[in-house]
Structures are given as C-alpha cells and as structure tokens.
Scaffold this motif. Sequence first.
Motif, PDB file in Angstrom:
ATOM      1  N   GLN A 139      65.262 105.853  55.786  1.00 54.28           N
ATOM      2  CA  GLN A 139      65.137 106.370  54.425  1.00 54.28           C
ATOM      3  C   GLN A 139      65.723 105.380  53.420  1.00 54.28           C
ATOM      4  O   GLN A 139      65.144 105.138  52.366  1.00 54.28           O
ATOM      5  N   GLN A 140      66.876 104.798  53.756  1.00 57.85           N
ATOM      6  CA  GLN A 140      67.489 103.804  52.871  1.00 57.85           C
ATOM      7  C   GLN A 140      66.589 102.585  52.742  1.00 57.85           C
ATOM      8  O   GLN A 140      66.397 102.051  51.650  1.00 57.85           O
ATOM      9  N   GLU A 149      63.715 103.414  50.502  1.00 54.99           N
ATOM     10  CA  GLU A 149      64.125 103.395  49.092  1.00 54.99           C
ATOM     11  C   GLU A 149      64.256 101.970  48.588  1.00 54.99           C
ATOM     12  O   GLU A 149      63.815 101.647  47.485  1.00 54.99           O
ATOM     13  N   SER A 208      69.701 110.384  64.320  1.00 55.06           N
ATOM     14  CA  SER A 208      70.104 110.728  62.960  1.00 55.06           C
ATOM     15  C   SER A 208      70.364 109.472  62.138  1.00 55.06           C
ATOM     16  O   SER A 208      69.912 109.343  61.001  1.00 55.06           O
ATOM     17  N   ARG A 209      71.078 108.536  62.721  1.00 53.19           N
ATOM     18  CA  ARG A 209      71.392 107.292  62.021  1.00 53.19           C
ATOM     19  C   ARG A 209      70.114 106.504  61.726  1.00 53.19           C
ATOM     20  O   ARG A 209      69.948 105.930  60.641  1.00 53.19           O
ATOM     21  N   SER A 210      69.196 106.467  62.671  1.00 57.99           N
ATOM     22  CA  SER A 210      67.935 105.756  62.470  1.00 57.99           C
ATOM     23  C   SER A 210      67.151 106.350  61.313  1.00 57.99           C
ATOM     24  O   SER A 210      66.570 105.618  60.504  1.00 57.99           O
ATOM     25  N   LEU A 211      67.123 107.680  61.231  1.00 53.95           N
ATOM     26  CA  LEU A 211      66.428 108.332  60.111  1.00 53.95           C
ATOM     27  C   LEU A 211      67.061 107.956  58.777  1.00 53.95           C
ATOM     28  O   LEU A 211      66.361 107.644  57.809  1.00 53.95           O
ATOM     29  N   GLU A 212      68.387 107.989  58.713  1.00 52.31           N
ATOM     30  CA  GLU A 212      69.086 107.643  57.469  1.00 52.31           C
ATOM     31  C   GLU A 212      68.789 106.203  57.066  1.00 52.31           C
ATOM     32  O   GLU A 212      68.500 105.919  55.902  1.00 52.31           O
ATOM     33  N   GLU A 213      68.863 105.293  58.032  1.00 45.24           N
ATOM     34  CA  GLU A 213      68.604 103.887  57.730  1.00 45.24           C
ATOM     35  C   GLU A 213      67.154 103.669  57.328  1.00 45.24           C
ATOM     36  O   GLU A 213      66.877 102.873  56.428  1.00 45.24           O
TER      37      GLU A 213
END
Length: 121
Positions: free
Chosen positions: A42-43, A46, A35-40
């Motif tokens: 995506q960031q 961006e 989950s954290r890897s996906l968020e990072e």
Amino acid sequence: MIMSDNTVVKAAKNVVESGEGVARNIWLAGLGLYSRSLEEAQQLNEKTNQVFDELVERGKEVEIEAKECIGKNAEKATDEVEAGMNDLFYRLSGVDREKLERMDEKIDKLTAAVEKLAEAE
C-alpha cells in the motif's frame, strides 16, 4: 518401569507441546509477514501514485516549454523560408520583392484615380 513410562509420556508431551508452539509461531510469523507485505504494498502504491502525479506535472511544464520553443522556431523558419523565396525571386526576375509590393500599391492607387476620372466624365 512405570516411572520411566511416565517420564517418556511427559517427554513426549513436552515434544508435542513444543512442536505445537513452534508450529503456532510459524503460523503467526506467516500472518505477520502477510500483514507487513500488505502495508508495504500500500505504501509503495501511494509512492508510485505520487511519483506518477509528479511526472505528469513535470510533463505538462515540459510540454508548454516545447510548444513555446517550437512556436519560436516555426516563426524563425517561416521568416527564413520567406527570405529565401524573396532572394530566389529576385535572382530569377531581377525585381526586388519589396519593390514589387510598392509597385502594386502604386498600381492600386492609379487604378482608383482612373476610376474616379472615368466616373467624372
């Protein structure tokens, strides 16, 4: 011996439960990492898009400046080439280019005057 069998069974259950708890925690940690890897990611995506857009804008500004600079240098180069050609023409012919242009204008005026006289007759 029954008592010690109970103790062994309880100990085994504790080990199994403890092992299941560790396995579950490892599983949950893996999910958290995912989950954290996906968020990072995506960031980062961006930020990458933002930096790319900024670079495109900066590139547009540089392109405009470069075109202006090239235009100025092209005019200067054209003037210098023309001056060099005029100098070369003068050295080869002994006639100044500006003087030659003035003579052309006078010849045009004389031609027009002669045509008028020819029409009047």
